[in-house]
Design a protein around this motif. Structure first.
Motif, PDB file in Angstrom:
ATOM      1  N   ILE A 100      38.457  31.362  22.053  1.00 27.24           N
ATOM      2  CA  ILE A 100      39.271  31.517  23.267  1.00 27.24           C
ATOM      3  C   ILE A 100      40.598  30.783  23.071  1.00 27.24           C
TER       4      ILE A 100
ATOM      5  N   TRP B 166      34.717  34.920  25.511  1.00 27.06           N
ATOM      6  CA  TRP B 166      34.557  34.475  26.893  1.00 27.06           C
ATOM      7  C   TRP B 166      33.286  35.062  27.519  1.00 27.06           C
TER       8      TRP B 166
ATOM      9  N   PHE C 194      39.524  35.336  32.722  1.00 27.71           N
ATOM     10  CA  PHE C 194      40.079  35.187  31.374  1.00 27.71           C
ATOM     11  C   PHE C 194      41.388  35.951  31.232  1.00 27.71           C
TER      12      PHE C 194
END
Lengths: 498, 147
Positions: free
Chosen positions: A196, A419, A433
């Motif tokens: 991420i 995610w 996200f």
């Protein structure tokens, strides 16, 4: 969704505000927040100036290259045949081909790393950094081969026909097979967290930052209306990214995917033209590259400085060992996972050995890296191309924005996969996200190159730490697959359809 | 026992081609038709990672839609008229696939309608009809759409 905004706003408010532009405030806050992590990743061995992370990458690429018996050279021809479709069953027409899996992964790696990253390497590490970068690219082909084979072998295939793959899946599914079940899940989670970060850093901020730099560059430099107003470029880019990943306007991404290969061809074509225009200097350029690699001429920090820059920028550009490409490659349709491993080893070759080397040669041939004005990143590449083809910086401006955009779209997908691996799938969770991703486009365009590149590298390398650590335990699985497949190939059991 | 391959594309032209093919065969002598619907696709097109992940699902959907909306009704109509026929949906280059299927099935010929594709694309790559006429291994009949 509101939390990241809130954090950002409160952090902005806490920053010293006196006489600072929006860009400077964003940069200051960002550098403070990410500093400790960056320092840890780039910590040198005690008593030396050599960052441990660079050695980690060098050792991994060497181990994979030797363990698989220089697979990157042995399988190169077979990889090309696979991409051409020589071994594709016509009955599978309409499924994801090797070519499509390769080009989708390439759209994530071919980006500003090839244009701006190389300029950073040569401006700091001298021409010699090019040598180490090419070597890192060649050895990285073996790392890519292992991770992409694992990516396909251990992907998840869902009942609805969609697939998900990548290090999160092979770490958690394959390590138990090696009797290391306790290690699988924690490593997978750690990887997902860093992925991420990588998606927000190298796959997003660095791209936005350098796209903005080039836009300032071609609209008048420090006199440009965009100068010091990265948040404007950031907002526009973020809006388009938002339309695609949140608004679901896929056509923008699809058009980009089709235009980017042509931009890559134009870029390489222009580099070739400049190289041919200066054909008499190519020998001297290679001389400087080889000499610099072993004497450290022109490098900050001598030979070690050249080597560090070469490996850093190669890893950042081709992502070998990082694990990101395994996510994209795992969508291919094949009965033999190892075939995608073969195909994926072409990726560092195209990205680093071909495209990055083109950039480096142009910068070295035109001599612009010796420029004292302190150009770095995309401005240096632009100046080098512009010194031979005066109109090219404008073309480069368009190319850079498109490359940045396609890399962002691909990396937003990698980040999203990581995610959802952590928090589970669901519309609202995905939205959190995606919105965060868009916010980071603005931060990336506004911050200074130094802070952005350090954070981006740190995250990409953190992914490599986790991924490579896991792969060391999994490489015997790939070896078994490789031997079985090569045996079948020799016995003529792998059918050629063309 | 003549077999003709007929190219369908879901347009009125396809129906014309089927009509014309029917007039060329004698169902009572055991002649039959093979209807082929080709979904244009190239393994060398550029796709996003996200499209790739859902590609298998999309392919199944494309085939199902072509079966349901185009092939099934056409086969039904032929059956009602006592003509033996079967159908197939494939992905790929229409001209190549039609020729391949005709060759494999030992067909006596291929019947297609002149495609409506015009402009730049057909100037650059040629139309399906033109490619087929030039390259097919069996005789090709091209039916004008307005006929």
């Amino acid at each position: 969704m509101t939390r990241p905004f809130f954090l950002l706003l409160s952090a902005l408010a806490a920053a010293p505000v006196a006489a600072q532009t929006v860009d400077e405030q964003i940069d200051a806050v960002f550098a403070t927040l990410t500093g400790p992590f960056v320092s840890f990743i780039f910590a040198p061995f005690p008593g030396t100036a050599f960052p441990w992370i660079v050695l980690w990458l060098v050792i991994a690429a060497t181990v994979f290259t030797i363990y698989f018996g220089f697979i990157q050279f042995r399988a190169f021809g077979h990889a090309l045949a696979l991409v051409r479709g020589d071994y594709s069953n016509p009955k599978d027409a309409g499924e994801v081909s090797h070519f499509q899996a390769l080009t989708a992964a390439l759209s994530g790696t071919v980006g500003l790393g090839n244009i701006a990253g190389v300029a950073v390497a040569v401006s700091i590490g001298g021409p010699g950094a090019t040598f180490w970068m090419i070597l890192a690219g060649l050895m990285g082909m073996a790392s890519k081969f292992v991770e992409c084979t694992l990516g396909v072998k251990y992907r998840n295939e869902y009942a609805d026909g969609t697939v998900s793959g990548g290090p999160m899946y092979y770490l958690s599914k394959a390590l138990p097979e090696r009797g290391l079940a306790w290690m699988g899940k924690p490593l997978a989670v750690l990887f997902a967290i860093f992925c991420i970060g990588g998606s927000l850093g190298g796959g997003n901020m660095f791209q936005a930052n350098q796209a903005h730099a080039q836009l300032v560059n071609i609209t008048g430099g420090s006199d440009s209306f965009l100068s010091g107003a990265g948040w404007i470029t950031g907002l526009v880019l973020a809006a388009v990214v938002f339309l695609v990943i949140v608004g679901g306007i896929k056509s923008i991404a699809q058009v980009t995917e089709k235009v980017v290969p042509f931009m890559a061809a134009i870029y390489c074509g222009a580099a070739l033209v400049i190289i041919l225009m200066n054909i008499d200097q190519v020998g001297a350029a290679f001389g400087a590259i080889f000499a610099g690699a072993f004497t450290g001429a022109g490098a900050t920090g001598g030979v070690v400085g050249a080597l560090i820059q070469g490996f850093r920028r190669a890893a950042f550009s081709n992502e070998a060992g990082v694990g990101s490409a395994a996510i994209a490659h795992s969508a291919v349709r094949t009965k033999e996972p190892i075939t995608e491993g073969f195909v994926s080893l072409l990726e560092p070759f195209i990205d680093t050995v071909v495209i990055c080397t083109m950039t480096a040669l142009v910068i070295v041939i035109t001599g612009l890296y010796m420029d004292e004005s302190g150009l770095g990143g995309v401005e240096l590449t632009s100046a080098a191309f512009g010194s031979a083809l005066s109109w090219f910086p404008y073309v480069l401006g368009v190319a850079v924005v498109l490359f940045a955009f396609s890399t962002m779209i691909t990396w937003s997908y990698y980040g999203l996969k990581a995610w959802t691996y952590l928090v589970g799938e669901g519309r609202n969770r995905e939205l959190v996200f995606k919105v965060t991703f868009c916010v980071f486009v603005v931060i990336g365009a506004s911050a200074q190159l130094g802070a952005v590149i350090d954070f981006s590298d740190a995250m990409i390398f953190a992914m490599a730490v986790v991924n490579i650590f896991g792969i060391y335990f999994l490489m015997p699985i790939v070896k078994t697959e490789l031997e079985r497949y090569l045996g079948m190939l020799r016995a003529g059991e792998i059918r050629k359809f063309v | 026992m003549t077999l003709l391959v007929v190219g369908l594309d879901g347009s009125p032209g396809g129906e014309k081609a089927v009509q014309h093919a029917r007039s060329l065969i004698k169902p009572e002598a055991g002649d039959s038709l093979k209807l082929v619907y080709v979904i244009e696709w190239s393994p060398f097109s550029f796709q996003t990672a996200e499209e790739n992940a859902a590609r298998h699902k999309r392919r199944e959907e494309e085939i199902a839609v072509a079966q349901e909306r185009v092939l099934a009704p056409a086969l039904e109509a032929l059956k009602a008229k006592g003509v033996a026929a079967d159908g197939v949906v494939r992905h790929g280059d229409a001209a190549e696939i039609l020729d391949e299927i005709a060759d494999e099935a030992g067909a006596a010929g291929i019947v297609i309608a002149r495609s409506s594709a015009s402009g730049l694309r057909s100037r650059l790559f040629g139309s399906v009809a033109a490619n087929l006429v030039m390259n097919a291994r069996v005789p090709v009949t091209v039916v004008p759409v307005s006929a």
